[in-house]
Scaffold this motif. Structure first.
Motif, PDB file in Angstrom:
ATOM      1  N   ALA A 183       3.058  32.260  31.430  1.00  0.00           N
ATOM      2  CA  ALA A 183       3.947  31.447  31.095  1.00  0.00           C
ATOM      3  C   ALA A 183       4.238  31.628  29.613  1.00  0.00           C
ATOM      4  O   ALA A 183       3.051  31.678  28.706  1.00  0.00           O
ATOM      5  N   TRP A 184       5.345  31.411  29.077  1.00  0.00           N
ATOM      6  CA  TRP A 184       5.664  31.321  27.611  1.00  0.00           C
ATOM      7  C   TRP A 184       6.556  30.075  27.186  1.00  0.00           C
ATOM      8  O   TRP A 184       7.172  29.774  27.715  1.00  0.00           O
ATOM      9  N   VAL A 185       6.175  29.728  25.775  1.00  0.00           N
ATOM     10  CA  VAL A 185       6.880  28.656  25.440  1.00  0.00           C
ATOM     11  C   VAL A 185       8.029  29.498  24.518  1.00  0.00           C
ATOM     12  O   VAL A 185       7.860  30.222  23.512  1.00  0.00           O
ATOM     13  N   THR A 186       9.181  29.084  24.718  1.00  0.00           N
ATOM     14  CA  THR A 186      10.180  29.488  24.169  1.00  0.00           C
ATOM     15  C   THR A 186      10.774  28.304  22.946  1.00  0.00           C
ATOM     16  O   THR A 186      11.101  27.352  23.502  1.00  0.00           O
ATOM     17  N   LEU A 187      10.687  28.684  21.534  1.00  0.00           N
ATOM     18  CA  LEU A 187      10.904  27.806  20.533  1.00  0.00           C
ATOM     19  C   LEU A 187      12.265  27.972  19.916  1.00  0.00           C
ATOM     20  O   LEU A 187      12.403  29.047  19.617  1.00  0.00           O
ATOM     21  N   THR A 188      13.160  27.067  19.707  1.00  0.00           N
ATOM     22  CA  THR A 188      14.399  27.466  19.057  1.00  0.00           C
ATOM     23  C   THR A 188      14.516  26.298  17.888  1.00  0.00           C
ATOM     24  O   THR A 188      14.365  25.009  17.976  1.00  0.00           O
ATOM     25  N   ASN A 189      14.906  27.027  16.680  1.00  0.00           N
ATOM     26  CA  ASN A 189      14.971  26.222  15.495  1.00  0.00           C
ATOM     27  C   ASN A 189      16.384  26.327  14.932  1.00  0.00           C
ATOM     28  O   ASN A 189      17.043  27.411  14.556  1.00  0.00           O
TER      29      ASN A 189
END
Length: 488
Positions: free
Chosen positions: A226-232
């Motif tokens: 599992a990967w956490v996808t972060l968007t800023n």
């Protein structure tokens, strides 16, 4: 007609010239050196001594930072730069010993060529013109008359439009900021350097979980990462921040509330060396990254969340029916509904999982006979606690087909007012082109009160309005399910 064409062509030329004028203006404007506003103490990201970011599922984040700032004694305006451009201003909280906040403002009128020129409407600027033949420059003064749909200037030669040269501005107006700025009027008891703690909520930061599952050749076990996808997209960088993620659906009031408490952290339940530590927080789950990270503006970043191997799973073939088959005559036509393929697994420690899984997308892959990894399908999952089940719909079966028809329908005499009775018979033929046997689960939605009067295979009553048949079909063969049902 010719006059109208000439008028249209002229409008196009004027429009193009305006676009060129604005683009050129953005390249050739300058500002004379300027200093911070009088009486204002400025602090930026370079003064940060600590930064933490907590991101929620609903495009919202809690920013907590500390800055080292020297304040004089008395009342002073503090300009806090490099805050989020999508800050919720009413949630900002500044605290420190021996200071009191009297007033706060969020300055979001940012410095651009257009905004700067607009602020100088009615004021005098300088124009630097270059002689194309000699290369010598000449400076003249001009008054900005209008910036609406172009530039209108008044010079010693008269009224001019268009861009006559490089524009020079004497200063940056006080209400224009080079970056999003939070200004606060504070009362300082004494003059000294101190750590100021600032916290606020902001939009523009979001996260989601992305899962990658790889099936084994027998389709009964998988490896999951599992990967956490972060968007800023908050218009601000967050450098060397301590990162925390909250999984859960937090209620947000329709109108922003000024009194929002910071979350209280509770007991930890899992550890990771440099990855995420999971813990319970109120009715949600909190994931804390074991190292600092940087979230740049307009950036998407992926961070590893978990990895588990050899997880037992079960492949399911499912056929789902509709309730309208039992209350009307659908005719003699044959329907060919698709058989869905699902992958089911349990989120438990016995299955090498057993941690709360945030909602996200699970993408399943399988290696072919040549050793190449192939995409098998994907599905979304909701927040899944420990002990919960994942039922992933990956697609429709190719080699398992169905023919379904209604073989009889009768409307029975009514037993009372607003009561209707129906009897219908059905034939469901399942064809298996595979070289291995398969089991197909057939779910039928039954309306009202229902009773199976006769059937070729036994059923289970799954719920008050659902019947289930599990039909085993031999390889390269077919099986027919027939039943008659009475509904009321």
């Amino acid at each position: 007609m010719v006059a109208k064409k000439k008028e249209g062509a002229m409008k196009q030329i004027i429009f193009i010239l305006m676009l060129v004028q604005i683009a050129t203006f953005q390249m050739f404007f300058s500002i004379l050196p300027c200093s911070a506003q009088d009486g204002e103490i400025e602090t930026n990201a370079a003064d940060q001594t600590d930064l933490s970011v907590t991101i929620y599922n609903q495009d919202m984040a809690l920013i907590k930072e500390q800055r080292s700032v020297t304040l004089p004694k008395g009342e002073v305006t503090l300009a806090i730069r490099d805050v989020s451009g999508r800050i919720i201003p009413e949630t900002a909280l500044l605290s420190s010993d021996d200071i009191r906040v009297l007033e706060q403002n969020f300055e979001f009128d940012l410095l651009t060529p257009e905004s700067l020129l607009k602020k100088f409407t009615g004021k005098t600027i300088k124009i630097i013109r270059e002689n194309r033949e000699t290369g010598q420059e000449k400076t003249v003064e001009a008054k900005v008359l209008s910036t609406h749909n172009g530039i209108v200037l008044e010079t010693g030669s008269g009224i001019e439009t268009g861009l006559p040269g490089r524009l020079v501005f004497s200063h940056i107006p006080g209400n224009l900021r080079t970056s999003p700025t939070l200004t606060m009027t504070v009362q300082s008891i004494k003059a000294e350097n101190r750590n100021l703690a600032l916290s606020y909520l902001t939009h523009g930061l979001s996260w989601k979980a992305d899962y990658v599952a790889e099936l084994n050749p027998d389709d009964d076990r998988l490896n999951l990462s599992a990967w956490v996808t972060l968007t800023n997209t908050s218009s601000t960088d967050y450098t060397n921040a301590r990162l925390q993620l909250v999984a859960g659906d937090i209620h947000l009031a329709p109108q922003q509330n000024q009194d929002r408490a910071n979350p209280l952290m509770m007991r930890a339940s899992a550890m990771a060396e440099d990855g995420f530590v999971q813990e319970q927080m109120f009715e949600y789950h909190l994931y804390t990254l074991g190292r600092q990270t940087t979230l740049k503006n307009n950036q998407t970043k992926q961070v590893a969340l978990l990895q588990a191997e050899n997880i037992p799973c079960q492949k399911e073939y499912r056929l789902s029916g509709n309730g309208y088959w039992f209350a009307r005559n659908v005719g003699d036509g044959i329907q060919r509904p698709k058989v869905e393929v699902l992958l089911n697994l349990e989120n438990s420690k016995n299955n090498n999982l057993g941690m709360p899984l945030p909602k996200g997308t699970v993408r399943v892959y399988k290696t072919d006979t040549r050793g190449m990894l192939q995409f098998a399908g994907e599905d979304n999952i909701d927040h899944t606690p420990e002990g919960g089940r994942l039922n992933l719909k990956l697609g429709n079966a190719f080699d398992i087909t169905v023919e379904k028809r209604q073989t009889d329908f009768r409307k029975l005499p009514s037993t009372g007012q607003d009561t209707f009775q129906f009897q219908s018979s059905h034939d469901i033929r399942i064809m298996n082109a595979k070289k291995v046997p398969v089991t197909v689960k057939i779910y039928e939605s039954m309306p009202g009160d229902w009773h199976i009067q006769k059937e070729s295979h036994p059923h289970k009553k799954e719920t008050a309005h659902q019947a289930l048949w599990e039909i085993q079909v031999p390889p390269e063969n077919q099986i027919a399910l027939t039943y008659t049902v009475k509904t009321k």
